[in-house]
Design an enzyme around this catalytic site. Structure first.
Site, short mmCIF file in Angstrom:
data_model
loop_
_atom_site.label_atom_id
_atom_site.label_comp_id
_atom_site.label_asym_id
_atom_site.label_seq_id
_atom_site.Cartn_x
_atom_site.Cartn_y
_atom_site.Cartn_z
N MET A 39 0.86 -1.18 0.00
CA MET A 39 0.00 0.00 0.00
C MET A 39 0.89 1.23 0.00
O MET A 39 1.88 1.26 0.74
CB MET A 39 -0.86 -0.03 1.27
CG MET A 39 -1.82 1.12 1.41
SD MET A 39 -2.09 1.49 3.17
CE MET A 39 -0.59 2.42 3.52
N ASN A 40 0.57 2.23 -0.85
CA ASN A 40 1.27 3.51 -0.67
C ASN A 40 0.28 4.65 -0.50
O ASN A 40 -0.48 4.62 0.48
CB ASN A 40 2.40 3.74 -1.68
CG ASN A 40 2.05 3.62 -3.14
OD1 ASN A 40 1.58 2.60 -3.61
ND2 ASN A 40 2.31 4.66 -3.90
N ASP A 41 0.22 5.61 -1.38
CA ASP A 41 -0.47 6.88 -1.09
C ASP A 41 -1.95 6.71 -0.69
O ASP A 41 -2.68 5.94 -1.32
CB ASP A 41 -0.49 7.78 -2.32
CG ASP A 41 0.85 7.90 -3.00
OD1 ASP A 41 1.83 7.37 -2.49
OD2 ASP A 41 0.89 8.54 -4.07
N GLN A 57 -3.40 3.59 -2.93
CA GLN A 57 -2.58 2.91 -3.92
C GLN A 57 -2.26 1.52 -3.38
O GLN A 57 -1.74 1.37 -2.28
CB GLN A 57 -1.27 3.69 -4.14
CG GLN A 57 -1.46 4.98 -4.89
CD GLN A 57 -1.71 4.73 -6.36
OE1 GLN A 57 -0.80 4.40 -7.09
NE2 GLN A 57 -2.96 4.89 -6.80
N TYR A 100 -2.82 5.49 -10.98
CA TYR A 100 -2.01 6.23 -10.02
C TYR A 100 -2.88 7.18 -9.17
O TYR A 100 -4.08 7.27 -9.36
CB TYR A 100 -0.91 7.00 -10.76
CG TYR A 100 0.35 6.17 -10.96
CD1 TYR A 100 0.35 4.78 -10.82
CD2 TYR A 100 1.56 6.78 -11.29
CE1 TYR A 100 1.51 4.04 -11.00
CE2 TYR A 100 2.72 6.05 -11.47
CZ TYR A 100 2.69 4.68 -11.32
OH TYR A 100 3.85 3.95 -11.49
N SER A 101 -2.21 7.90 -8.29
CA SER A 101 -2.92 8.65 -7.24
C SER A 101 -3.86 9.72 -7.77
O SER A 101 -3.69 10.23 -8.88
CB SER A 101 -1.90 9.31 -6.32
OG SER A 101 -1.32 8.33 -5.51
N ARG A 159 0.99 14.07 -12.84
CA ARG A 159 0.07 13.14 -12.18
C ARG A 159 -0.49 13.68 -10.85
O ARG A 159 -0.16 14.74 -10.42
CB ARG A 159 0.77 11.81 -11.93
CG ARG A 159 2.07 11.90 -11.14
CD ARG A 159 2.62 10.49 -10.88
NE ARG A 159 3.95 10.52 -10.30
CZ ARG A 159 5.08 10.43 -11.00
NH1 ARG A 159 5.05 10.31 -12.31
NH2 ARG A 159 6.25 10.49 -10.38
N ASP A 160 -1.33 12.84 -10.25
CA ASP A 160 -1.86 13.03 -8.90
C ASP A 160 -2.86 14.19 -8.81
O ASP A 160 -2.68 15.13 -8.01
CB ASP A 160 -0.71 13.24 -7.88
CG ASP A 160 0.35 12.15 -7.97
OD1 ASP A 160 0.01 11.05 -8.44
OD2 ASP A 160 1.50 12.40 -7.58
N GLU A 218 5.36 15.71 -6.53
CA GLU A 218 4.24 14.77 -6.54
C GLU A 218 3.17 15.19 -5.53
O GLU A 218 3.44 15.92 -4.57
CB GLU A 218 4.75 13.37 -6.15
CG GLU A 218 5.76 12.78 -7.13
CD GLU A 218 6.10 11.33 -6.83
OE1 GLU A 218 6.31 10.98 -5.66
OE2 GLU A 218 6.14 10.53 -7.79
C1 FRU Z 1 3.78 8.99 -4.73
C2 FRU Z 1 3.53 8.38 -6.10
C3 FRU Z 1 2.59 9.23 -6.93
C4 FRU Z 1 2.00 8.22 -7.89
C5 FRU Z 1 1.88 7.01 -7.00
C6 FRU Z 1 2.07 5.70 -7.70
O1 FRU Z 1 4.17 8.04 -3.79
O2 FRU Z 1 4.76 8.18 -6.79
O3 FRU Z 1 3.21 10.32 -7.58
O4 FRU Z 1 0.77 8.64 -8.39
O5 FRU Z 1 2.86 7.14 -5.99
O6 FRU Z 1 1.82 4.64 -6.84
#
Ligand code: FRU
Length: 467
Positions: A39-41, A57, A100-101, A159-160, A218
């Protein structure tokens, strides 16, 4: 990258992995973490139709940064969360290398997700599409496809999307890299979420005379807070300083005046948002009662993450606790949301010499510490917090070798509030003037011991599990 062609079958197999995760004694008792995989963002954080929704994510297929989907949790109170079906999977050409985010908005009663479709090519280049998806009656999400291609003048790193509404118009900030490989934040405007007009660069290298601001920004998030505007973002490539920006990638904030009429953001200096070992890609939303709430990823994409021992149990990373934001005297303040007090068991108090204080159970604990002198807090011989007149030093061993790594918060410390879970600590300094969030991997049961000759006052609570 090949896309797994039979996602539903894959996911059923994935969910069977959960019992394995839950037997890991580093799995959090009251923080959000993936049932399996990486898991990330935090994404799409919103209060919508009476519930909070938090997407994230998620690679359910492994502990690496591939196959990014949007996982989904919901909650009535930001404390007890329930799993919802996965919201987005990278199964279209325009998002084939990852959903992505992004963020979520309430578009006339329809929960709408704004995310980046990430596409990589064989020659190593990439492109990105800003995309929409809407919730259907079954609670799932139908993709509407891309609404914004890569703008001219930028590399494939755009992105994001963080989208919000103001005076009947939609606005979107995007993290970006220009062709000279410098980090930027772009602003767009739309009447309908589908057709977007560029309003220019509102932050990043060269904007408001900012120099040396890194090669890619980001996860921007721009919002009004207590009469000012705050931009949170994650500039990659900032120079490390002796006591600041020590992580591979930092999270930062700046404040100032944002003018909708000419789309200009006059802002002050960059500040580090969290000085701990693990904190990145935070996102905010407005709570039902108007509070601005932030949740961050208690991780950093730094290459060392693969050495975290939870990978052997099939999962990696967790979120921070939700934090309430305020802006006072030029400072951004972050405090744990008051709802978390529901987790407290009976209050305990102690006053005396640090060395004779009781050892506390680090597995699920909140404590407040006050002292006029130097003191050391030893978290299970794995993480050490030293407080003196200069500020705070946090130390732990590298997962790679025995090198001791250090993070700092400089300034006079008048109070500390520390929230612990089985493999994390969040240290709130001076009612939220500073925060240090860190993972650590102690043996359990794990004990916190106070060291030194100083007199300390402690107020502490065991916390109930909520996950
Ligand atoms: C930040 C990031 C975002 C991207 C996402 C991909 O951690 O790199 O910029 O959208 O993670 O998982």
């Amino acid at each position: 990258m090949t896309i797994p062609s039979r996602w539903p079958a894959v996911l059923q197999a994935v969910m069977k992995g959960q019992p394995q995760t839950l037997t890991d004694d580093h799995y959090p008792q009251w923080h959000l973490a993936p049932v399996i995989g990486l898991m990330n963002d935090p994404n799409g954080f919103i209060w919508f139709a009476g519930r909070y929704h938090l997407f994230y994510q998620w690679n359910p297929l492994g502990c690496d940064h591939r196959y990014k989907c949007w996982g989904h949790w919901s909650s009535a109170d930001l404390v007890q969360w329930q799993h919802e079906p996965m919201a987005l999977m990278p199964d279209e050409e325009y998002d084939r290398n990852g959903c992505y985010s992004g963020s979520a908005v309430d578009n006339q009663g329809v929960l709408t997700l704004c995310y980046t479709g990430n596409v990589k090519f064989d020659d190593g280049s990439r492109t990105a599409w800003q995309c929409l998806a809407v919730q259907n009656e079954a609670g799932g999400f139908d993709k509407l496809g891309p609404v914004l291609p890569l703008p001219e003048g930028y590399t494939g790193h755009v992105r994001d999307p963080k989208v919000w509404q103001h005076d009947g118009q939609w606005y979107m900030v995007l993290g970006a890299q220009d062709l000279q490989k410098r980090g930027k934040v772009l602003l767009y405007q739309s009447a309908d979420l589908h057709s977007w007009q560029p309003l220019g660069e509102i932050a990043g290298h060269g904007v408001n005379d900012l120099a040396d601001a890194g090669y890619m920004w980001e996860c921007p998030d721009l919002f009004e807070l207590d009469g000012t505007h705050v931009l949170i973002c994650c500039p990659q490539g900032l120079a490390r300083e002796p006591h600041r920006y020590r992580n591979t990638y930092p999270s930062t904030w700046m404040s100032g005046d944002f003018h909708y009429d000419d789309a200009k953001f006059e802002h002050g200096a960059l500040h580090e948002l969290d000085a701990g070992f693990e904190f990145y890609a935070p996102q905010t939303t407005l709570a039902a009662d108007g509070r601005r709430i932030l949740i961050g990823w208690m991780g950093v994409p730094d290459g060392e993450e693969v050495l975290q021992p939870t990978c052997e149990h099939g999962w990696i990373h967790q979120m921070t606790c939700p934090r309430e934001l305020h802006f006072r005297d030029g400072k951004l303040l972050q405090t744990p949301i008051r709802e978390l007090q529901q987790l407290r068991e009976e209050e305990q108090n102690w006053h005396g010499n640090a060395a004779s204080a009781p050892a506390l159970d680090a597995g699920r604990l909140e404590f407040e510490l006050k002292t006029d002198a130097a003191v050391k807090v030893n978290f299970a011989d794995t993480l050490w917090l030293s407080l003196d007149e200069k500020g705070i030093r946090l130390e732990r061993k590298s997962l790679r070798n025995d090198e001791i790594l250090t993070r700092y918060w400089n300034g006079k410390v008048t109070s500390l509030r520390v929230l612990c879970d089985r493999s994390s600590v969040e240290i709130f300094i001076n009612e939220g003037e500073g925060v240090m969030s860190s993972r650590y991997f102690p043996g359990h049961p794990a004990q916190i011991r106070f060291e030194g000759a100083s007199v300390i006052t402690l107020r502490y609570w065991l916390l109930r599990a909520s996950m």
